[in-house]
Design an enzyme around this catalytic site. Structure first.
Site, PDB file in Angstrom:
ATOM      1  N   LYS A 136       0.841  -1.207   0.000  1.00  0.00           N
ATOM      2  CA  LYS A 136       0.000   0.000   0.000  1.00  0.00           C
ATOM      3  C   LYS A 136       0.872   1.251   0.000  1.00  0.00           C
ATOM      4  O   LYS A 136       1.911   1.291   0.666  1.00  0.00           O
ATOM      5  CB  LYS A 136      -0.890   0.024   1.242  1.00  0.00           C
ATOM      6  CG  LYS A 136      -1.866   1.194   1.247  1.00  0.00           C
ATOM      7  CD  LYS A 136      -2.517   1.414   2.597  1.00  0.00           C
ATOM      8  CE  LYS A 136      -1.790   2.495   3.363  1.00  0.00           C
ATOM      9  NZ  LYS A 136      -2.475   2.871   4.612  1.00  0.00           N
ATOM     10  N   GLU A 177      -3.540   4.325  -3.356  1.00  0.00           N
ATOM     11  CA  GLU A 177      -4.402   5.118  -2.460  1.00  0.00           C
ATOM     12  C   GLU A 177      -4.140   6.621  -2.595  1.00  0.00           C
ATOM     13  O   GLU A 177      -3.313   7.189  -1.891  1.00  0.00           O
ATOM     14  CB  GLU A 177      -4.180   4.689  -0.996  1.00  0.00           C
ATOM     15  CG  GLU A 177      -5.099   5.446  -0.033  1.00  0.00           C
ATOM     16  CD  GLU A 177      -4.896   5.083   1.437  1.00  0.00           C
ATOM     17  OE1 GLU A 177      -3.952   4.347   1.753  1.00  0.00           O
ATOM     18  OE2 GLU A 177      -5.692   5.558   2.255  1.00  0.00           O
ATOM     19  N   LYS A 219      -7.765   2.440  -3.855  1.00  0.00           N
ATOM     20  CA  LYS A 219      -8.278   2.757  -2.501  1.00  0.00           C
ATOM     21  C   LYS A 219      -8.568   4.252  -2.441  1.00  0.00           C
ATOM     22  O   LYS A 219      -7.699   5.053  -2.087  1.00  0.00           O
ATOM     23  CB  LYS A 219      -7.238   2.343  -1.461  1.00  0.00           C
ATOM     24  CG  LYS A 219      -7.618   2.707  -0.032  1.00  0.00           C
ATOM     25  CD  LYS A 219      -6.819   1.920   0.985  1.00  0.00           C
ATOM     26  CE  LYS A 219      -7.070   2.425   2.382  1.00  0.00           C
ATOM     27  NZ  LYS A 219      -6.542   1.554   3.421  1.00  0.00           N
TER      28      LYS A 219
END
Ligand code: 13P
Length: 340
Positions: A136, A177, A219
């Site tokens: 991430k 993200e 995300k």
């Protein structure tokens, strides 16, 4: 690079109405949350808290993947069992946060840029060897007077795309993200306008960096009014605005979208995700699920308070929130679930 196995992992992360639990707070964010509840800010307290999360019975019924931070991926249970083994044995996929936080974007007051690309390739290889299958990276976009600038949006998008390309090279699924921050008085339409510009830039950069879209998870933030905006729209209005925005901005090829919670209350985050799935689930090209941190963890921390006698209560709170969000992915969440 084995794209087939990357695609398979990406699909598995969003399959069967399960979602992700982000438990990758940096040491300083974790300490801030601990401080508010009077929990000691020690490595052992971090370990005990993460131990509680990963040993929650049957968590894998609702959670497909856990996002860890560097400290946690190297930790073990008191009896010496590595966390990695505990998570794998629970049938949950291991993820790792690899950005190194954000710094001021020089020359652009009030704006931030995520850092951590130096040496990233080597770190990803190490994490993949340890058992991580996804990663991430969060790029933060702040709404304020005259910001965000196009330069800052593009710079964050470029870093996200470089990171995503390196992840796939190392055999990991990148969670991409770009977070448009909720803080502020701005109306929902401003969040929409900025979020559109952000995703346009992100997908442009992903293409330029030859990232295979079937092997990423997006995300994003939901399309919300600023936290201090005087007009807070209904759950249905937010859900419609968010889905319409995603349909316009996100290519069909990606397998799933897993929202961040961004400072929403637990209940609102579940209600909004639920409304999107109730109203649109069968018409969407991608799965719509969750990758919450605060909107799952807050009640867990509040139940635990650093006291080992509260572990079971805290695990029950975690199980409950995971179950509610799983229900929201099925479009079956109902507020009465909160009291059952
Ligand atoms: P929140 O759900 O608390 O916004 O956190 C999600 C996350 O992983 C931030 O990077």
């Amino acid at each position: 690079m084995d794209l087939k196995s990357i695609f398979k992992t990406a699909k598995a992360l969003v399959a069967d109405n399960k979602g992700l639990l982000a438990m990758d707070e940096s040491i300083s964010s974790c300490n801030k949350r601990f401080e508010l509840l009077g929990i000691p800010e020690t490595i052992e307290a971090h370990r005990a808290y993460r131990d509680l999360i990963i040993t929650t019975p049957y968590l894998g019924r609702f959670i497909s993947g856990l996002i860890l931070c560097d400290e946690t991926i190297r930790q073990s249970k008191r009896d010496g069992t590595p966390f990695i083994k505990v998570i794998e044995d629970a049938g949950i996929i291991i993820g790792i946060k690899v950005d190194a936080g954000e710094v001021d974007y020089k020359g652009y007051p009030g704006e931030k840029i995520a850092i951590g690309l130096d040496g990233l390739s080597e770190r990803l290889t190490e994490y993949a060897t340890m058992g991580a299958r996804f990663a991430k990276w969060r790029g933060e976009i702040i709404i304020g007077k005259d910001i965000p600038s196009k330069d800052c949006i593009d710079a964050n998008a470029k870093s996200l795309a470089k990171y995503a390309a390196l992840c796939q090279e190392a055999g990991l699924v990148p969670i991409v993200e770009p977070e448009v921050i909720m803080d502020g008085k701005h109306p929902r339409c401003r969040c929409l306008e900025v979020s559109k510009e952000v995703l346009l830039s992100v997908f442009n950069q992903l293409q330029l960096h030859h990232v295979a879209l079937e092997g990423i998870i997006l995300k994003p933030n939901m399309i919300l009014p600023g936290l201090s905006c005087s007009i807070q729209e209904s759950v249905e209005e937010v859900s419609d605005a968010t889905v319409n925005f995603l349909l316009q901005s996100v290519p069909k090829a990606i397998p799933g979208i897993a929202f961040l919670s961004g400072g929403q209350s637990c209940l609102l985050a579940s209600e909004r995700l639920n409304a999107m799935n109730v109203r649109f689930k069968n018409k969407l090209p991608w799965a719509l699920t969750f990758s919450f941190s605060r909107a799952i963890q807050q009640p867990v921390l509040e139940s635990w308070k650093g006291n080992k006698n509260n572990v079971e209560k805290a695990q029950a709170a975690l199980f409950h929130r995971a179950k509610c969000n799983y229900a929201a992915c099925r479009g079956e969440y109902d507020i009465t679930l909160e009291y059952s």
